[in-house]
Design an enzyme around this catalytic site. Sequence first.
Site, PDB file in Angstrom:
ATOM      1  CG  ASP A 169      -0.232  -0.129   2.533  1.00 43.94           C
ATOM      2  OD1 ASP A 169       0.862  -0.718   2.569  1.00 43.94           O
ATOM      3  OD2 ASP A 169      -0.781   0.333   3.549  1.00 43.94           O
ATOM      4  CG  ASP A 214      -2.260   5.487   4.548  1.00 43.14           C
ATOM      5  OD1 ASP A 214      -3.341   5.686   5.143  1.00 43.14           O
ATOM      6  OD2 ASP A 214      -2.127   4.606   3.675  1.00 43.14           O
TER       7      ASP A 214
END
Length: 265
Positions: free
Chosen positions: A114, A134
């Site tokens: 990711d 994130d």
Amino acid sequence: MLLTIDVGNTHTVLGLFDGEEIVEHWRISTDARRTADELAVLLQGLMGMHPLLGMELGDGIEGIAICSTVPAVLHELREVTRRYYGDVPAVLVEPGIKTGVPILMDNPKEVGADRIINAVAAVDLYGGPAIVVDFGTATTFDAVSARGEYTGGVISPGIEISVEALGVKGAQLRKIELARPRSVIGKNTVEAMQAGIIYGFAGQVDGVVGRMKKELAADPDDVTVIATGGLAPMVLGESSVIDEHEPWLTLIGLRLVYERNVSRM
């Protein structure tokens, strides 16, 4: 239509793209115990009533792109694509997949899929140098050079992990709702904990990003800071360093990686 699936440790986010536009999205809990058949039923339930898709599983889906930080779920999703989407091109982000982003790490294979996908999207949308923050199970900070290289990052405990730890380890504390308090100086225990989490994480973001900027670019003002992740809205209004908020950054990155690889399949 392209189906993108981002499997995180806590939540799985799915997005449906019509060309470059995300037209639908869903968020579900990540459960490593779910079998491929259970995942297929879940997908059918989510997509079966969408007006752009047919009622049968796979109707209207022309491609699939998946990244996962949970190996067990990735294994089952691989089986889902084989059994239920056998005629649909599928790209699973793993070693050997073309991303277009060089990884300048001691061991590139240990970097979460990711995080690489976020870097792909950041380079495409904003160019480099850039920092992606994130806000997920962990709060991660990922650095992208001016040449579009992934140069490394920072990993810290996420907001929800910190809230749970306070509730478990504090004898007179409990798990609280993640909400912005009336003021920084809490008037009760709940507000004091909320202030510590919200403003504490905002200060962490500002401090870490400020240090990263100095290492990443000769002029720190050249660095674009992008926030993503489900908990990003909790900090956006309190951090002074975030330039852009892109909630679907990972899904956009998956679309880009799919496009870069599907012609090779």
